[in-house]
Design an enzyme around this catalytic site. Structure first.
Site, mmCIF file in Angstrom:
data_model
loop_
_atom_site.group_PDB
_atom_site.id
_atom_site.type_symbol
_atom_site.label_atom_id
_atom_site.label_comp_id
_atom_site.label_asym_id
_atom_site.label_seq_id
_atom_site.Cartn_x
_atom_site.Cartn_y
_atom_site.Cartn_z
ATOM 1 N N THR A 1 -73.043 32.299 -2.099
ATOM 2 C CA THR A 1 -73.911 31.117 -2.167
ATOM 3 C C THR A 1 -75.107 31.426 -3.084
ATOM 4 O OG1 THR A 1 -75.135 31.838 -0.212
ATOM 5 C CG2 THR A 1 -73.286 30.317 0.166
ATOM 6 N N GLY B 1 -76.197 28.323 -22.394
ATOM 7 C CA GLY B 1 -75.886 28.541 -20.977
ATOM 8 C C GLY B 1 -76.164 29.962 -20.523
ATOM 9 N N LYS C 1 -82.784 43.705 -8.185
ATOM 10 C CA LYS C 1 -81.750 44.725 -8.356
ATOM 11 C C LYS C 1 -82.329 46.125 -8.143
ATOM 12 C CE LYS C 1 -79.101 41.634 -11.207
ATOM 13 N NZ LYS C 1 -78.972 41.016 -12.517
ATOM 14 N N GLY D 1 -71.369 36.274 -15.446
ATOM 15 C CA GLY D 1 -70.163 35.535 -15.830
ATOM 16 C C GLY D 1 -69.266 35.381 -14.614
#
Lengths: 168, 333
Positions: free
Chosen positions: B91, B202, B220, B310
């Site tokens: 999600t 994008g 991260k 991606g």
């Protein structure tokens, strides 16, 4: 006495030989020659560092001879500054008293700003300064970077340090 | 052949990728002794359930489950109700409160289901809590896709570099920032022009704050600090500077002196800031690539690079995590 010299050579054949000739003439003993062909200056010259042993009374003669040969002597003397680091500053570098920024490093006595390039795209736009700092040791490089970080915070400059410096 | 029943929670770009990769690779993965079957897909509209496995072609290219869902349950309820072995949680991320992913992962682990996620938020907010919850319930929580996308980093350290002390991990963990800085340097674009280009392609979001202010990279850094260095770091512990103040003049000045400027995340130093990277350093990768240098005591410094984002790439990291759960000895024993 062990000394060192930073030279700038034209990128044409025979320059390196010409730069070594005065050392032979004044009985200098060359310890090392580092030829930074991959780190050309914006002026298109090639930096060369020479470490040598010589009678100190002859150093001025070597310098004069080199200059007569058309070689730029950037620095000559005792090899006190053995470490160096590159830093980039972004912001109102000039209007926040660049002289003062440099002086904060130079006044330490153990580090000096030895190279400086500026880009000023326009009035009121942020400018950029590249500087190379040389110092007497790794710890002193670390201290110089902390000084710059502090100056950066005071003057609202973005201080971009090199990734290797983090290991210091 | 071991059947693995997967519940997919979240049906955005990554969710679609997971369905597609499982479809494409299902036969190949049978060689590992596993039959991966996505039995349910859940988004905010409801849940689509099929005990024989959902074929993405059945969805006819639908982007959401609106009008397709066959069960009127969402979120935690769907995780409870659907009989599955493993939950893939993909999600949208929120690194302030971690929801809704945090609740979903807690629910799945409490139910004794393994969890594989690409969602950074829950791990940034509650990494150690979730790890403990997994251990208490005898299941695994895997999250390779949260850092560096398809680039193997966490599994590389946990498996191949086992026995090494990891001294530091430094790298580029955000492809959007790397793209913008690369274009500003190569094309002498201003920051705002490079950002607009990235948005049109994008590569950057309409609201780029999360990427360009270094928030994503800092998330991260927190995950790596907690998972690899056993720290209990929170987002606020990270010193963060983004890339908005970097100018193309500065990039070009750096280039002339043999450097690039990259947004570097540094663990365990807990720092994110633009830094000078030597042009010939293995960290000097361009475009949208991610890269990480792992400094170890025995193996020296190891550098990995790959696509950080991606749909299919992230799904690939998720599928690797699923397979590793069922092929690791811990579970067999």
């Amino acid at each position: 006495m062990r000394l060192s010299m930073d030279l700038e050579l034209q990128d044409i054949p025979g320059q390196l030989m010409q730069s070594l000739e005065p050392f032979k003439e004044y009985k200098g003993n060359i310890i090392s020659v580092v030829h930074h062909r991959d780190r050309k200056t914006p002026r298109g010259t090639v930096p060369v560092q020479i470490v040598f042993e010589i009678d100190p009374s002859n150093i001025d003669n070597v310098k004069k001879h080199l200059e007569k040969n058309g070689i730029v002597v950037v620095r000559a003397g005792e090899d006190r500054f053995i470490e160096e680091v590159s830093v980039l500053l972004i912001g109102h570098v000039v209007h926040t008293d660049l002289g003062d920024t440099i002086n904060r490093i130079d006044s330490t006595g153990f580090a000096e700003v030895e190279d400086l390039s500026l880009r000023m795209p326009g009035i009121d736009e942020p400018s950029s300064a590249y500087m190379r700092i040389r110092a007497t040791g790794k710890e002193e490089i670390g201290t110089s970077l902390s000084i710059l970080r502090k100056v950066g915070a005071e003057k609202d400059l973005l201080v971009i340090e090199p990734i290797e410096a983090e290991k210091i | 052949m071991r059947e693995v029943r997967i519940s997919l929670v979240g049906f955005g770009i990554v969710g679609h990728g997971v369905l597609e990769v499982v479809r494409r690779k299902r036969e190949l993965l049978k060689k590992t002794g596993l039959d991966l079957k996505v039995v349910s897909v859940t988004d905010i509209n409801g849940t689509l359930y099929d005990q024989n496995g959902i074929d993405p072609q059945m969805l006819h290219g639908a982007r959401t489950l609106e009008g397709i869902a066959n069960m009127d349950i969402i979120g935690k309820e769907a995780i409870q109700e659907v009989d599955s072995d493993l939950v893939v949680e993909v999600t949208p991320t929120n690194i302030v409160h971690g929801q809704p992913g945090l609740g979903h992962i807690e629910e799945a682990l409490s139910q004794g289901k393994h969890v594989v996620t690409s969602n950074k938020g829950p791990l940034v907010v509650a990494f150690n809590h979730l790890k403990e919850l997994a251990q208490e319930n005898g299941v695994m929580l895997k999250y390779e896709a949260t850092v560096g996308g398809t680039m193997p980093l966490i599994s590389l350290i946990e498996k191949n570099l086992v026995g090494n002390d990891i001294r530091s991990i430094r790298g580029i963990f955000n492809g959007t920032c790397n793209y913008i800085l690369t274009r500003m340097m190569e094309e002498k674009y201003t920051y705002s022009y490079a950002l607009t280009e990235a948005q049109e392609l994008g590569i950057a979001e309409a609201d780029p704050t999360y990427d360009v202010d270094g928030i994503d990279t800092a998330g991260k850094v927190v995950i790596l600090a907690n998972s690899i260095f056993g720290m209990d770091a929170k987002y606020d512990d990270v010193q963060v500077t983004g890339i908005k103040d970097v100018t193309s003049e500065a990039l070009n000045l750096a280039w002339e002196r043999g450097y690039l400027i990259k947004l570097i995340g540094d663990v365990p130093a807990l720092k994110v800031k633009p830094m000078l990277v030597p042009r010939r350093s293995p960290l000097a990768v361009g475009g949208t690539l991610n890269v990480a240098s792992i400094e170890t005591d025995l193996s020296g410094t190891i550098t990995v690079t790959g696509l950080g984002a991606g749909s299919i790439e992230t799904a690939s990291a998720i599928v690797s995590d699923i397979v590793s759960i069922y092929t690791s000895r811990q579970i067999d024993a």
